[in-house]
Design a protein around this motif. Structure first.
Motif, short mmCIF file in Angstrom:
data_model
loop_
_atom_site.label_atom_id
_atom_site.label_comp_id
_atom_site.label_asym_id
_atom_site.label_seq_id
_atom_site.Cartn_x
_atom_site.Cartn_y
_atom_site.Cartn_z
N ARG A 101 -9.96 2.90 18.84
CA ARG A 101 -8.65 2.51 19.36
C ARG A 101 -8.43 3.02 20.79
NH1 ARG A 101 -4.00 3.49 14.79
NH2 ARG A 101 -3.79 1.34 14.09
N THR A 102 -8.83 4.28 21.06
CA THR A 102 -8.55 4.88 22.37
C THR A 102 -9.26 4.16 23.51
OG1 THR A 102 -8.14 7.03 21.34
CG2 THR A 102 -8.63 7.01 23.70
N PRO A 103 -10.61 3.98 23.44
CA PRO A 103 -11.26 3.25 24.54
C PRO A 103 -10.78 1.81 24.65
CG PRO A 103 -12.81 3.63 22.75
CD PRO A 103 -11.62 4.46 22.47
N LEU A 104 -10.43 1.21 23.54
CA LEU A 104 -9.93 -0.16 23.59
C LEU A 104 -8.58 -0.21 24.29
CD1 LEU A 104 -10.30 -3.10 22.76
CD2 LEU A 104 -9.25 -2.55 20.56
N ALA A 152 -7.31 -6.59 16.92
CA ALA A 152 -6.98 -7.17 15.61
C ALA A 152 -8.04 -6.80 14.58
CB ALA A 152 -6.86 -8.68 15.73
N VAL A 153 -9.31 -6.80 14.99
CA VAL A 153 -10.39 -6.42 14.08
C VAL A 153 -10.24 -4.97 13.66
CG1 VAL A 153 -12.88 -6.08 13.88
CG2 VAL A 153 -12.01 -8.13 14.98
N MET A 154 -9.91 -4.08 14.62
CA MET A 154 -9.73 -2.67 14.30
C MET A 154 -8.61 -2.47 13.28
SD MET A 154 -12.04 -0.96 15.82
CE MET A 154 -13.04 -2.39 15.42
N GLU A 163 -14.58 4.07 2.79
CA GLU A 163 -13.24 3.82 3.32
C GLU A 163 -12.88 4.84 4.40
OE1 GLU A 163 -10.94 3.94 -0.20
OE2 GLU A 163 -11.65 1.99 -0.93
N THR A 164 -13.27 6.10 4.18
CA THR A 164 -13.01 7.14 5.18
C THR A 164 -13.78 6.85 6.46
OG1 THR A 164 -12.66 8.79 3.44
CG2 THR A 164 -13.13 9.62 5.65
N LEU A 165 -15.02 6.40 6.32
CA LEU A 165 -15.84 6.05 7.49
C LEU A 165 -15.22 4.90 8.26
CD1 LEU A 165 -18.43 6.31 9.18
CD2 LEU A 165 -19.54 4.75 7.55
N LEU A 166 -14.80 3.85 7.55
CA LEU A 166 -14.19 2.70 8.21
C LEU A 166 -12.93 3.11 8.98
CD1 LEU A 166 -14.44 -0.11 5.48
CD2 LEU A 166 -15.59 -0.07 7.69
N ALA A 167 -12.10 3.93 8.34
CA ALA A 167 -10.87 4.36 9.00
C ALA A 167 -11.18 5.21 10.22
CB ALA A 167 -10.01 5.16 8.01
N GLY A 168 -12.20 6.08 10.12
CA GLY A 168 -12.57 6.94 11.24
C GLY A 168 -13.11 6.15 12.42
N VAL A 169 -13.99 5.20 12.14
CA VAL A 169 -14.57 4.38 13.20
C VAL A 169 -13.47 3.58 13.90
CG1 VAL A 169 -16.06 2.41 13.68
CG2 VAL A 169 -16.86 4.23 12.18
N ALA A 170 -12.61 2.95 13.11
CA ALA A 170 -11.53 2.13 13.69
C ALA A 170 -10.61 3.00 14.54
CB ALA A 170 -10.75 1.44 12.58
N HIS A 171 -10.28 4.20 14.04
CA HIS A 171 -9.38 5.08 14.78
C HIS A 171 -10.02 5.53 16.09
CE1 HIS A 171 -7.38 8.91 15.81
NE2 HIS A 171 -6.31 8.32 15.32
N GLN A 228 -7.62 -4.54 11.06
CA GLN A 228 -8.03 -4.99 9.73
C GLN A 228 -9.02 -4.02 9.10
OE1 GLN A 228 -9.03 -9.16 9.33
NE2 GLN A 228 -6.86 -9.52 9.11
N PHE A 229 -9.85 -3.34 9.91
CA PHE A 229 -10.72 -2.30 9.37
C PHE A 229 -9.87 -1.19 8.75
CE2 PHE A 229 -14.61 -3.58 11.79
CZ PHE A 229 -15.47 -3.54 10.71
N ILE A 230 -8.80 -0.82 9.44
CA ILE A 230 -7.92 0.22 8.92
C ILE A 230 -7.25 -0.25 7.63
CG2 ILE A 230 -5.79 1.52 9.39
CD1 ILE A 230 -6.66 1.57 12.35
N GLU A 231 -6.81 -1.52 7.61
CA GLU A 231 -6.21 -2.06 6.39
C GLU A 231 -7.21 -2.04 5.24
OE1 GLU A 231 -4.26 -5.74 6.36
OE2 GLU A 231 -2.84 -5.25 7.96
#
Length: 218
Positions: free
Chosen positions: A33-36, A66-68, A22-30, A70-73
């Motif tokens: 976000r910036t380059p996106l 939207a995918v990002m 879960e920590t990895l998913l949140a980190g990757v999504a976060h 949902q990864f955070i969710e």
């Protein structure tokens, strides 16, 4: 005794692994976000409707965003699963959700049965489940969504209804069900819905009748 100790160690290891995931998913999504955001800003600066390529890239950027989200969710699922149980009024929860949608210009039609018994619920988890169903119905129902509550066989039921597009194709929740949890954004949204339905020992089903698609949680 030794078996019990071993099983407890395995459970602890699994818990640690889940939290790390879960920590990895949140980190990757976060981090994405910036380059996106920069990509979307660059596309906006190029001018709306300039050509099909820019319009297509803009749509892709929105979908990636939207995918990002949902990864955070998904990375926060356990927070809601571990939420304390409370006994509350389902109608009140639905009305609160409808008020939040109304503030952003989305008007839900409510058909709530009065006098329903209070139910044990995790309000935040249940709200996120309903938000996912409503968002799904809004996207696939031409912006028309009805939320109903009623009593069936002594159990409280919640139904989210949207017009059936009549194309003969699966859309919305059924599309997610057929694709499975590894199918991308739809699969992530479905994982959230499934998890929260399981937490409430509820059954989720989809039906099509009278030109409507209904997602019912009992």
């Amino acid at each position: 005794a030794q078996l019990a100790i071993t099983l407890n160690k395995m459970q602890s290891a699994l818990d640690v692994m889940m939290k790390e995931r879960e920590t990895l998913l949140a980190g990757v999504a976060h981090d994405l976000r910036t380059p996106l955001s920069r990509m979307r800003l660059a596309l906006e600066l190029e001018g709306a409707g300039k050509n099909e390529l820019i319009d297509g890239l803009r749509d892709d950027a929105i979908e990636m965003g939207a995918v990002m989200e949902q990864f955070i969710e998904l990375s926060r699922l356990n927070l809601e699963v571990e939420e304390a149980w409370v006994e509350g009024d389902i109608n009140a929860l639905v009305q609160e959700i409808a008020a939040k949608y109304r503030r952003v210009g989305i008007h839900l039609t409510l058909n709530l049965t009065e006098g329903l018994p209070s139910v044990q619920q995790k309000p935040l988890a249940l709200a996120r489940l309903l938000n996912n169903l409503i968002d799904n119905a809004y996207r696939h129902g031409n912006g028309m969504v009805t939320v109903k509550t009623y009593l069936t066989a002594g159990q409280v039921a919640i139904a989210v209804v949207n017009p059936d597009p009549g194309t003969g194709e699966n859309t919305g929740l059924m599309l997610a069900l057929s694709q499975g949890p590894s199918s991308g954004a739809a699969g992530l949204g479905l994982s959230i819905v499934r998890r929260f339905a399981e937490v409430h020992a509820a059954t989720l089903r989809e039906t099509i009748a009278g030109g409507e698609r209904t997602y019912t949680l009992i």
